[in-house]
Enzyme design. Structure first.
Site, PDB file in Angstrom:
ATOM      1  N   VAL A   1      29.396  38.478  42.533  1.00 25.25           N
ATOM      2  CA  VAL A   1      29.664  38.022  43.655  1.00 25.25           C
ATOM      3  C   VAL A   1      30.817  36.655  43.395  1.00 25.25           C
ATOM      4  CG1 VAL A   1      29.242  37.078  46.234  1.00 25.25           C
ATOM      5  CG2 VAL A   1      27.618  38.631  44.980  1.00 25.25           C
TER       6      VAL A   1
ATOM      7  N   GLU B   1      40.557  45.967  44.188  1.00 25.30           N
ATOM      8  CA  GLU B   1      40.212  46.494  43.429  1.00 25.30           C
ATOM      9  C   GLU B   1      41.130  48.023  43.234  1.00 25.30           C
ATOM     10  OE1 GLU B   1      36.292  46.466  42.902  1.00 25.30           O
ATOM     11  OE2 GLU B   1      37.217  44.239  43.337  1.00 25.30           O
TER      12      GLU B   1
ATOM     13  N   LYS C   1      28.769  42.892  47.915  1.00 26.37           N
ATOM     14  CA  LYS C   1      28.679  41.648  48.310  1.00 26.37           C
ATOM     15  C   LYS C   1      27.708  41.291  48.492  1.00 26.37           C
ATOM     16  CE  LYS C   1      33.165  40.647  45.476  1.00 26.37           C
ATOM     17  NZ  LYS C   1      34.467  40.264  46.028  1.00 26.37           N
TER      18      LYS C   1
END
Ligand code: HSE
Length: 431
Positions: free
Chosen positions: A132, A190, A205
């Site tokens: 995170v 990503e 997250k």
């Protein structure tokens, strides 16, 4: 000086960043921690992919079990991402007595309960600071620095890619696709960038933050989630005229005995500190009872920032091993004052709404009479253009209303013959 051996699984963007830091800062780290960190093996499916980091050919393998089964390896660093085979690798590594460092928020959000329980059974730990906010030390802060606190809310911007896209659209008025392309080029996104822009990465997250703050493992299906892909440049510009900035927010907020957990685009006042968090930056607000309101911010994605957090975890493992200590990394107590998760129907908010309607007498009266039936009160209305023959945008701000009431009202309004496009509603978050 005692030496600790690492095995790194995954030499992608973050993995090569970790190798570079460990190579370049070897002496600095050894001086700081009084031990040396040795990369004993690196596994990657593509042995040619070395990302310009200097490592001997001899330590490369394509088989992760060469690391997992190596009795000389103390710490396994998993940086391949995704659920499988990352789950199996971590599970087996723990079983073989290794501590694990990972940046894999998707895996921990989906299977964290099983993996952390397994780690406890094995008397080993999973460290996950990079999962995170990349280099922002938010996990350690919630777990250690704020251990004496109870939390009212934890919220903020936790996806660098979507924040980068929204910032580009807001500042340069570039298109959604242009902005996303840039984010991909810079290595923030990503592998599958829909995870970023549809709020899935933020939800992963948020699940970890919610666990650390409130001691509850929320399921993915219980996180209310909306992404940014359907936002239009027009709405961003109209909102700017109202002194509002658009952000993809992740919010975990206590309401007396319940908890709201949601990810969605939201308009926030331009003067709020989160409005100034632009580009790839992340920012997490923590409202705590003893330490007060705290803001953690910085780059939330990118190679060096994520690798910085991974190295910090590696050092944490080593310090614990040296001290012979076992400190579970998920030692959160369940907050028993929270009895349930709030149903999205109960959410309440102010809203920005854009109707696309014919420009003729009585249109506003029809819209407002439906809103009034749902007990929705109008704060302001602006018609953006004048066009007798065609439809025009009407921008409305409403006072706090129940989500369910607004959705029902919009279904009715969109059926009016004077309404020419599906109406757009964006929450205005009071922070
Ligand atoms: N893809 C993530 C982001 C970075 O854009 O924030 C890794 O968590």
């Amino acid at each position: 000086m005692k030496e600790f051996n690492l095995g790194i699984i995954g030499l992608g963007n973050v993995g090569s960043g970790v190798v570079r830091i460990l190579n370049e800062r070897r002496f600095m780290l050894a001086q700081k921690i009084g031990s040396s960190i040795q990369i004993k093996r690196i596994c990657d499916i593509n042995l040619k992919r070395k990302h310009n980091v200097h490592v001997s050919e001899k330590i490369f393998t394509k088989n992760a079990y060469d690391i997992i089964n190596d009795p000389q390896i103390d710490i396994v660093v998993e940086l391949i991402g995704g659920i499988h085979p990352a789950y199996e690798y971590i599970f087996e590594a723990l079983k073989k007595g290794k501590n694990v460092v990972t940046a894999n928020k998707a895996l921990l959000a989906e299977y964290g309960q099983q993996l952390f329980t397994h780690a406890l059974d094995c008397n080993k730990n999973i460290y996950f600071e990079a999962s995170v906010g990349a280099g922002i030390p938010i996990i350690k802060s919630l777990r250690e620095g704020l251990v004496a606190n109870k939390f009212h809310s934890v919220f903020g911007i936790v996806n660098g890619t979507s924040n980068f896209v929204l910032s580009c659209m807001s500042e340069s008025h570039c298109s959604f696709n242009e902005a996303l392309h840039l984010a991909k080029e810079r290595g923030f996104a990503e592998k599958d960038p829909t995870l970023d822009i549809e709020g899935v990465d933020s939800a992963h997250k948020l699940i970890l933050l919610t666990y650390l703050a409130f001691g509850r493992f929320v399921n993915m299906k219980d996180v209310w989630r909306e992404g940014i892909s359907s936002l239009s440049l027009a709405d961003i510009r109209y909102a700017q005229e109202l002194n509002l900035a658009i952000k993809l927010l992740a919010v975990a907020k206590r309401k007396t005995d319940s908890l709201e957990v949601r990810v969605h685009p939201a308009l926030i006042n331009n003067r709020h500190p989160l409005a100034a968090v632009n580009g790839v930056n992340n920012a997490i607000y923590v409202c705590s009872d003893l330490a007060g309101d705290l803001l953690f911010s910085g780059p939330g994605a990118g190679q060096s920032s994520a690798a910085s957090a991974v190295v910090s975890d590696i050092v944490d493992v080593i310090q614990d091993l040296k001290a012979g200590m076992f400190r579970p990394t998920l030692n959160t107590l369940v907050d028993s004052s929270i009895k349930r998760l709030r149903n999205p129907d109960e959410f309440e908010s102010r809203y920005y709404i854009r109707f696309t309607a014919l420009d003729k007498p009585g249109v506003l009266a029809k819209i407002s009479s439906i809103l009034a039936r749902y007990n929705i009160s109008i704060a302001s209305v602006t018609q953006k253009e004048r066009h007798k023959a065609k439809s025009v945008p009407i921008v409305m701000v409403i006072h706090e209303a129940k989500e369910r009431h607004l959705r029902q009202a919009l279904v009715e309004i969109d059926k009016l013959p004077v309404i020419k496009e599906k109406s757009v509603a964006i929450r205005i978050e009071e922070l």
